[in-house]
Write a protein that holds these residues in place. Structure first.
Motif, PDB file in Angstrom:
ATOM      1  N   UNK A 130       0.800  -1.230   0.000  1.00  0.00           N
ATOM      2  CA  UNK A 130       0.000   0.000   0.000  1.00  0.00           C
ATOM      3  C   UNK A 130       0.828   1.274   0.000  1.00  0.00           C
ATOM      4  N   UNK A 131       2.150   1.175   0.227  1.00  0.00           N
ATOM      5  CA  UNK A 131       3.002   2.365   0.173  1.00  0.00           C
ATOM      6  C   UNK A 131       3.526   2.636  -1.232  1.00  0.00           C
ATOM      7  N   UNK A 132       3.185   1.791  -2.197  1.00  0.00           N
ATOM      8  CA  UNK A 132       3.628   1.950  -3.593  1.00  0.00           C
ATOM      9  C   UNK A 132       5.143   2.077  -3.698  1.00  0.00           C
ATOM     10  N   UNK A 133       5.856   1.305  -2.894  1.00  0.00           N
ATOM     11  CA  UNK A 133       7.307   1.266  -2.976  1.00  0.00           C
ATOM     12  C   UNK A 133       8.045   2.181  -2.036  1.00  0.00           C
ATOM     13  N   UNK A 134       7.333   3.008  -1.255  1.00  0.00           N
ATOM     14  CA  UNK A 134       8.016   3.914  -0.332  1.00  0.00           C
ATOM     15  C   UNK A 134       8.697   3.156   0.798  1.00  0.00           C
ATOM     16  N   UNK A 135       8.076   2.091   1.257  1.00  0.00           N
ATOM     17  CA  UNK A 135       8.622   1.394   2.417  1.00  0.00           C
ATOM     18  C   UNK A 135       9.972   0.756   2.127  1.00  0.00           C
ATOM     19  N   UNK A 136      10.125   0.130   0.971  1.00  0.00           N
ATOM     20  CA  UNK A 136      11.384  -0.554   0.670  1.00  0.00           C
ATOM     21  C   UNK A 136      12.367   0.328  -0.089  1.00  0.00           C
ATOM     22  N   UNK A 137      12.025   1.602  -0.293  1.00  0.00           N
ATOM     23  CA  UNK A 137      12.929   2.508  -0.974  1.00  0.00           C
ATOM     24  C   UNK A 137      12.896   2.415  -2.477  1.00  0.00           C
ATOM     25  N   UNK A 138      12.038   1.570  -3.031  1.00  0.00           N
ATOM     26  CA  UNK A 138      11.937   1.465  -4.480  1.00  0.00           C
ATOM     27  C   UNK A 138      11.321   2.682  -5.119  1.00  0.00           C
ATOM     28  N   UNK A 139      10.544   3.449  -4.353  1.00  0.00           N
ATOM     29  CA  UNK A 139       9.960   4.709  -4.822  1.00  0.00           C
ATOM     30  C   UNK A 139      10.414   5.836  -3.905  1.00  0.00           C
ATOM     31  N   UNK A 140      10.610   7.008  -4.476  1.00  0.00           N
ATOM     32  CA  UNK A 140      11.004   8.178  -3.692  1.00  0.00           C
ATOM     33  C   UNK A 140       9.788   8.972  -3.233  1.00  0.00           C
ATOM     34  N   UNK A 141       8.799   9.071  -4.084  1.00  0.00           N
ATOM     35  CA  UNK A 141       7.511   9.695  -3.777  1.00  0.00           C
ATOM     36  C   UNK A 141       6.446   8.806  -4.403  1.00  0.00           C
ATOM     37  N   UNK A 142       5.203   9.011  -4.011  1.00  0.00           N
ATOM     38  CA  UNK A 142       4.138   8.176  -4.569  1.00  0.00           C
ATOM     39  C   UNK A 142       2.820   8.923  -4.554  1.00  0.00           C
ATOM     40  N   UNK A 143       1.992   8.626  -5.549  1.00  0.00           N
ATOM     41  CA  UNK A 143       0.612   9.089  -5.553  1.00  0.00           C
ATOM     42  C   UNK A 143      -0.234   7.995  -4.915  1.00  0.00           C
ATOM     43  N   UNK A 144      -0.861   8.316  -3.786  1.00  0.00           N
ATOM     44  CA  UNK A 144      -1.625   7.327  -3.032  1.00  0.00           C
ATOM     45  C   UNK A 144      -2.966   7.908  -2.616  1.00  0.00           C
ATOM     46  N   UNK A 145      -3.958   7.032  -2.528  1.00  0.00           N
ATOM     47  CA  UNK A 145      -5.224   7.422  -1.935  1.00  0.00           C
ATOM     48  C   UNK A 145      -5.129   7.268  -0.420  1.00  0.00           C
ATOM     49  N   UNK A 146      -5.548   8.300   0.294  1.00  0.00           N
ATOM     50  CA  UNK A 146      -5.525   8.273   1.759  1.00  0.00           C
ATOM     51  C   UNK A 146      -6.624   7.344   2.277  1.00  0.00           C
ATOM     52  N   UNK A 147      -6.489   6.829   3.508  1.00  0.00           N
ATOM     53  CA  UNK A 147      -5.560   7.240   4.559  1.00  0.00           C
ATOM     54  C   UNK A 147      -4.153   6.705   4.336  1.00  0.00           C
ATOM     55  N   UNK A 148      -3.182   7.320   5.033  1.00  0.00           N
ATOM     56  CA  UNK A 148      -1.811   6.844   4.938  1.00  0.00           C
ATOM     57  C   UNK A 148      -1.746   5.404   5.426  1.00  0.00           C
ATOM     58  N   UNK A 149      -1.048   4.542   4.694  1.00  0.00           N
ATOM     59  CA  UNK A 149      -1.065   3.121   5.034  1.00  0.00           C
ATOM     60  C   UNK A 149      -0.080   2.704   6.110  1.00  0.00           C
ATOM     61  N   UNK A 150       0.844   3.606   6.510  1.00  0.00           N
ATOM     62  CA  UNK A 150       1.881   3.211   7.459  1.00  0.00           C
ATOM     63  C   UNK A 150       2.412   4.453   8.163  1.00  0.00           C
ATOM     64  N   UNK A 151       2.991   4.290   9.347  1.00  0.00           N
ATOM     65  CA  UNK A 151       3.633   5.439  10.012  1.00  0.00           C
ATOM     66  C   UNK A 151       4.888   5.857   9.266  1.00  0.00           C
ATOM     67  N   UNK A 152       5.353   7.063   9.571  1.00  0.00           N
ATOM     68  CA  UNK A 152       6.581   7.554   8.970  1.00  0.00           C
ATOM     69  C   UNK A 152       6.424   8.143   7.584  1.00  0.00           C
TER      70      UNK A 152
END
Length: 289
Positions: A130-152
């Motif tokens: 659900x972070x579209x790659x933000x969690x593992x560093x594969x993406x630097x930014x992401x377009x996501x539908x809220x709510x935020x899926x994770x802390x940080x």
């Protein structure tokens, strides 16, 4: 013998929680996917890492021996990656997304940064992350539908749209110009994977069900899966108004839904990512008031 660092990361998280479902949620992947990767790692190593009992999971002696070094390897790589990224400007960004963004949101900004010599990559990620790659560093930014899926994570809301429902052609509600959510509560719904957490709940509208559990027709991991499942009569699905227009199909009817709060599309990035190129990219988008 070489193994994938991702699999060692999966093993260390699973060893910490000794519960496949909890570990999968922490890793933002599905439980079956985690089980598959751990078994593949065990086959590659040639010995079992875990003993799967009816009510618990325990480390084997080989798993206990491997765990400290696996943790060190994962931690060392994370530190090396952060230091390398901080060593200087990269002039490149990877933008994660899970559906087509459309709405002319990103076109102008992407063109501007490319004209400045930046390398911009678009990365389509399934809803299992659900972070579209933000969690593992594969993406630097992401377009996501809220709510935020994770802390940080930090977000900037760009679009606010009503929620619609996708129905199979010929559905009893398809002829209505607008559908009350109360008329949908008994319908089977398509659901995002459980790893999507609060985002799954939002698109099932669990907050509007007065405590009643939704009926799940099947789980889907992409827009293509969703519309194919709707057309096949496996369930109905909530979606944003703009996405109803982005994915037209003759065998799927989309209608606005009364009784639900709107959906918000946001640009999201990691709170601890202080790189100037990320800040510059974010600043190129005007937030909603």
């Amino acid at each position: 013998m070489d193994v994938h660092l991702r699999d060692l990361r999966y093993f260390t998280v699973l060893a910490e929680h000794l519960h496949f479902t909890v570990a999968a949620q922490k890793l933002f992947i599905s439980q079956p996917a985690l089980s598959k990767q751990i078994r593949a790692l065990e086959r590659q190593l040639g010995f079992p890492l875990l003993e799967r009992r009816p009510r618990e999971v325990v480390l084997t002696p080989q798993g206990q021996a491997l765990l400290p070094k696996a943790r060190q390897l994962v931690a060392a790589w994370d530190e090396a990656w952060r230091e390398a990224r901080a060593a200087g400007p990269t002039f490149s960004l990877t933008v994660g997304m899970q559906t087509a963004v459309g709405r002319d949101l990103q076109r102008e900004a992407l063109a501007r940064f490319r004209d400045q010599g930046w390398r911009i990559s678009l990365r389509l990620v399934s809803w299992e992350d659900p972070t579209a790659g933000l969690r593992d560093g594969g993406s630097d930014v992401a377009f996501l539908w809220l709510p935020l899926p994770a802390p940080g994570l930090v977000s900037r809301t760009l679009v606010r749209e009503d929620r619609w429902v996708a129905l199979p052609a010929g559905h009893r509600l398809a002829a209505r110009p607008t559908v009350d959510f109360a008329d949908l509560t008994d319908e089977p719904f398509l659901a995002l994977p459980r790893s999507a957490g609060p985002v799954r709940d939002f698109w099932l509208a669990t907050d509007a069900r007065e405590g009643l559990e939704p009926r799940i027709g099947t789980e889907v991991t992409s827009p293509a899966d969703t519309f194919e499942a709707v057309a096949s009569g496996l369930g109905v699905a909530l979606l944003a108004e703009g996405n109803a227009r982005l994915y037209p199909r003759p065998d799927v009817i989309c209608r606005p839904v009364r009784g639900l709060a709107p959906a918000e599309l946001a640009l999201v990035w990691r709170a601890d990512d202080a790189r100037p190129e990320v800040a510059e990219f974010v600043a190129a988008f005007t937030p909603l008031p």
